[in-house]
Write a protein that holds these residues in place. Structure first.
Motif, PDB file in Angstrom:
ATOM      1  N   VAL A 119      36.076  32.965  29.447  1.00  0.00           N
ATOM      2  CA  VAL A 119      36.620  31.785  30.130  1.00  0.00           C
ATOM      3  C   VAL A 119      35.930  30.517  29.635  1.00  0.00           C
ATOM      4  N   GLY A 120      34.603  30.594  29.448  1.00  0.00           N
ATOM      5  CA  GLY A 120      33.883  29.444  28.908  1.00  0.00           C
ATOM      6  C   GLY A 120      34.401  29.057  27.540  1.00  0.00           C
ATOM      7  N   GLY A 121      34.685  30.064  26.691  1.00  0.00           N
ATOM      8  CA  GLY A 121      35.251  29.796  25.374  1.00  0.00           C
ATOM      9  C   GLY A 121      36.609  29.131  25.450  1.00  0.00           C
ATOM     10  N   LEU A 122      37.426  29.553  26.430  1.00  0.00           N
ATOM     11  CA  LEU A 122      38.741  28.934  26.627  1.00  0.00           C
ATOM     12  C   LEU A 122      38.618  27.467  27.032  1.00  0.00           C
ATOM     13  N   PHE A 123      37.669  27.168  27.922  1.00  0.00           N
ATOM     14  CA  PHE A 123      37.457  25.781  28.335  1.00  0.00           C
ATOM     15  C   PHE A 123      36.974  24.922  27.167  1.00  0.00           C
ATOM     16  N   ILE A 124      36.115  25.495  26.318  1.00  0.00           N
ATOM     17  CA  ILE A 124      35.645  24.752  25.142  1.00  0.00           C
ATOM     18  C   ILE A 124      36.795  24.442  24.203  1.00  0.00           C
ATOM     19  N   SER A 125      37.635  25.459  23.956  1.00  0.00           N
ATOM     20  CA  SER A 125      38.762  25.287  23.031  1.00  0.00           C
ATOM     21  C   SER A 125      39.828  24.361  23.594  1.00  0.00           C
ATOM     22  N   GLY A 126      40.083  24.467  24.903  1.00  0.00           N
ATOM     23  CA  GLY A 126      41.184  23.710  25.494  1.00  0.00           C
ATOM     24  C   GLY A 126      40.840  22.325  25.995  1.00  0.00           C
ATOM     25  N   MET A 127      39.624  22.156  26.551  1.00  0.00           N
ATOM     26  CA  MET A 127      39.288  20.887  27.189  1.00  0.00           C
ATOM     27  C   MET A 127      38.029  20.227  26.632  1.00  0.00           C
ATOM     28  N   GLY A 128      37.163  20.997  26.025  1.00  0.00           N
ATOM     29  CA  GLY A 128      35.906  20.462  25.531  1.00  0.00           C
ATOM     30  C   GLY A 128      34.729  21.131  26.203  1.00  0.00           C
ATOM     31  N   THR A 129      33.582  21.121  25.554  1.00  0.00           N
ATOM     32  CA  THR A 129      32.401  21.839  26.022  1.00  0.00           C
ATOM     33  C   THR A 129      31.965  21.423  27.422  1.00  0.00           C
ATOM     34  N   GLN A 130      32.076  20.150  27.762  1.00  0.00           N
ATOM     35  CA  GLN A 130      31.607  19.647  29.055  1.00  0.00           C
ATOM     36  C   GLN A 130      32.297  20.323  30.235  1.00  0.00           C
ATOM     37  N   TYR A 131      33.529  20.798  30.010  1.00  0.00           N
ATOM     38  CA  TYR A 131      34.340  21.303  31.122  1.00  0.00           C
ATOM     39  C   TYR A 131      34.133  22.786  31.416  1.00  0.00           C
ATOM     40  N   ILE A 132      33.161  23.429  30.745  1.00  0.00           N
ATOM     41  CA  ILE A 132      32.857  24.820  31.107  1.00  0.00           C
ATOM     42  C   ILE A 132      32.326  24.896  32.543  1.00  0.00           C
ATOM     43  N   VAL A 133      31.822  23.766  33.049  1.00  0.00           N
ATOM     44  CA  VAL A 133      31.341  23.705  34.424  1.00  0.00           C
ATOM     45  C   VAL A 133      32.456  24.046  35.411  1.00  0.00           C
ATOM     46  N   LEU A 134      33.688  23.656  35.103  1.00  0.00           N
ATOM     47  CA  LEU A 134      34.814  23.898  35.995  1.00  0.00           C
ATOM     48  C   LEU A 134      35.071  25.392  36.166  1.00  0.00           C
ATOM     49  N   GLY A 135      34.921  26.144  35.077  1.00  0.00           N
ATOM     50  CA  GLY A 135      35.084  27.592  35.168  1.00  0.00           C
ATOM     51  C   GLY A 135      34.037  28.211  36.074  1.00  0.00           C
ATOM     52  N   GLY A 136      32.798  27.722  35.964  1.00  0.00           N
ATOM     53  CA  GLY A 136      31.735  28.215  36.826  1.00  0.00           C
ATOM     54  C   GLY A 136      32.013  27.948  38.294  1.00  0.00           C
ATOM     55  N   LEU A 137      32.512  26.766  38.592  1.00  0.00           N
ATOM     56  CA  LEU A 137      32.829  26.408  39.973  1.00  0.00           C
ATOM     57  C   LEU A 137      33.937  27.286  40.546  1.00  0.00           C
ATOM     58  N   LEU A 138      34.925  27.596  39.726  1.00  0.00           N
ATOM     59  CA  LEU A 138      36.033  28.446  40.166  1.00  0.00           C
ATOM     60  C   LEU A 138      35.536  29.834  40.552  1.00  0.00           C
ATOM     61  N   PHE A 139      34.687  30.425  39.716  1.00  0.00           N
ATOM     62  CA  PHE A 139      34.149  31.757  40.004  1.00  0.00           C
ATOM     63  C   PHE A 139      33.220  31.740  41.225  1.00  0.00           C
ATOM     64  N   LEU A 140      32.471  30.669  41.398  1.00  0.00           N
ATOM     65  CA  LEU A 140      31.597  30.567  42.564  1.00  0.00           C
ATOM     66  C   LEU A 140      32.397  30.525  43.856  1.00  0.00           C
ATOM     67  N   LEU A 141      33.517  29.837  43.823  1.00  0.00           N
ATOM     68  CA  LEU A 141      34.385  29.778  45.000  1.00  0.00           C
ATOM     69  C   LEU A 141      34.887  31.169  45.365  1.00  0.00           C
ATOM     70  N   MET A 142      35.287  31.952  44.352  1.00  0.00           N
ATOM     71  CA  MET A 142      35.769  33.314  44.601  1.00  0.00           C
ATOM     72  C   MET A 142      34.640  34.220  45.100  1.00  0.00           C
ATOM     73  N   SER A 143      33.430  34.015  44.581  1.00  0.00           N
ATOM     74  CA  SER A 143      32.302  34.829  45.049  1.00  0.00           C
ATOM     75  C   SER A 143      31.970  34.515  46.502  1.00  0.00           C
ATOM     76  N   LEU A 144      32.088  33.255  46.885  1.00  0.00           N
ATOM     77  CA  LEU A 144      31.817  32.872  48.278  1.00  0.00           C
ATOM     78  C   LEU A 144      32.808  33.545  49.229  1.00  0.00           C
ATOM     79  N   VAL A 145      34.066  33.614  48.820  1.00  0.00           N
ATOM     80  CA  VAL A 145      35.085  34.262  49.643  1.00  0.00           C
ATOM     81  C   VAL A 145      34.751  35.741  49.844  1.00  0.00           C
ATOM     82  N   SER A 146      34.370  36.430  48.780  1.00  0.00           N
ATOM     83  CA  SER A 146      34.070  37.867  48.881  1.00  0.00           C
ATOM     84  C   SER A 146      32.794  38.110  49.687  1.00  0.00           C
ATOM     85  N   ILE A 147      31.822  37.210  49.586  1.00  0.00           N
ATOM     86  CA  ILE A 147      30.593  37.335  50.381  1.00  0.00           C
ATOM     87  C   ILE A 147      30.895  37.165  51.862  1.00  0.00           C
ATOM     88  N   LEU A 148      31.676  36.143  52.191  1.00  0.00           N
ATOM     89  CA  LEU A 148      32.039  35.902  53.589  1.00  0.00           C
ATOM     90  C   LEU A 148      32.851  37.056  54.159  1.00  0.00           C
TER      91      LEU A 148
END
Length: 390
Positions: free
Chosen positions: A346-375
């Motif tokens: 996913v990080g590679g996709l963000f680099i290719s599609g939007m630029g290196t800076q936007y790999i942070v967005l992928g991390g945030l998306l996965f963190l949101l899903m992890s929070l749901v499963s923890i709750l």
């Protein structure tokens, strides 16, 4: 803890460090490898993602298959394979050969790491087991994080071949120490395959698996390309880049100690707050990414949170299946590495599609899903919910 047990745990920690450094150390030199073999950084990322995928597939299977064999013999076998794989990597004539030389050892990776966690726990009293396991996990954390700046420094000062030689030397040291100092470790009690696999019938185990994959994906979507991020976005290189990666490694070692204490005090609260706090740190890296000073501070905060996440992952899996520790540790390695595979892709996709800076967005998306499963786990298995259901 006796001197013999202390030495055993030190050797296990070195062995785990060598194996995890082999796996994750290349993160710091992906740009150099891409240039050396004239390929893209995203393709070079296969050295991380394919290795991790191989571990993810073999982790639930290999530890069980080798669970009845003398553990010292298995340790020597795995460490020997890693030494040979690293030697082949030094002389790899093309990227395909390098990839194969990493994938074959990856098959045996979970045998050693799962066994190291189990041996550490069973080598001491039940009361001292968490402390012994935390030391081995520190080897895992050090290999995953501290191995990156060490490898980056060696490659920067010499060559990527010398970085591969470093991997071989660390594994060789663990091999020799195991051969000389570790006594024979025959298996006294062996759980049947069916007993171990039967924990997969429990819904809590699947919730734990989901959480660990999401957390692993969140951290790896950025960590796998951290050298690229610091070089492209923060615009640092050379000694400054090595310093940044070294600070990340030191912070992660500190975070490993913090994570163990937090889980001891209140495991559920620690796990619940983790994705929220890490999400804030990722947003901070997005805002401070172009400024060297603030980004170095952010890097240290991120390192602390990464290590805490690693501790949470191990606890989250093993606490859901305490009756099958070997298999649970295998699942921990499998899910963690599956997370690395997904996160790196996913990080590679963000680099290719939007630029290196936007790999942070992928991390945030996965963190949101992890929070749901923890709750969801907290709700389904809370004392209040059980009382209402009864």
């Amino acid at each position: 803890m006796s001197k013999q047990n202390s030495l055993l745990i030190v050797i296990l920690t070195i062995g785990v460090f060598g194996i995890l450094t082999t796996e994750m150390g290349v993160i710091g030199i992906l740009p150099s490898i891409a240039e050396h073999f004239d390929i893209s950084v995203a393709k070079a990322g296969l050295l991380v993602s394919l290795f991790a995928l191989t571990v993810a597939i073999s982790a639930p299977i290999m530890p069980i298959l080798f669970s009845g064999i003398n553990r010292k013999k298995i340790m020597l076998l795995v460490l020997g394979i890693f030494v040979l794989g690293n030697i082949v990597s030094i002389f790899a004539s093309n990227f395909t050969v390098l990839l194969i030389a990493r994938v074959i050892p990856a098959i045996f990776h979970p045998i050693y790491c799962s066994m190291a966690l189990t041996v550490a726990a069973t080598s001491v009293s039940k009361e001292e087991a968490p402390k012994a396991v935390s030391k081995v996990i520190m080897g895992v954390t050090a290999g995953m994080i501290l191995g990156v700046p060490i490898t980056n420094y060696i490659a920067g000062e010499t060559s990527i071949e010398m970085a591969m030689l470093f991997f071989a030397i660390v594994n060789a040291i663990a091999f020799i120490a195991t051969l000389i100092f570790i006594p024979s470790l025959p298996v006294k009690e062996r759980l049947s395959y069916g007993t171990q696999i039967s924990v997969l019938k429990k819904p809590i185990v699947w919730l734990a698996i989901t959480t660990v994959i999401f957390i692993g994906s969140a951290t790896s979507s950025i960590n796998s390309f951290i050298a690229e991020y610091l070089g492209t976005v923060t615009n640092i290189s050379g000694g400054t880049l090595t310093l940044a990666l070294f600070l990340l490694g030191l912070a992660s070692l500190f975070g490993n100690l913090v994570g163990g204490r937090l889980l001891t005090k209140n495991a559920m609260k620690t796990a619940t707050l983790f994705p929220i706090i890490l999400g804030i740190i990722l947003l901070l890296s997005f805002l401070t990414g172009k400024s060297t000073g603030p980004m170095l501070i952010t890097i240290m905060l991120w390192g602390i949170l990464f290590a805490i996440g690693n501790n949470i992952n191990q606890y989250w899996i093993t606490s859901s299946a305490p009756e099958a520790p070997d298999f649970a540790n295998g699942l921990f390695l499998s899910c963690g590495n599956l997370g690395i595979t997904i996160g790196t892709a996913v990080g590679g996709l963000f680099i290719s599609g939007m630029g290196t800076q936007y790999i942070v967005l992928g991390g945030l998306l996965f963190l949101l899903m992890s929070l749901v499963s923890i709750l969801l786990r907290n709700y389904m298995y809370s004392p209040t919910t059980k009382q209402l259901a009864s």
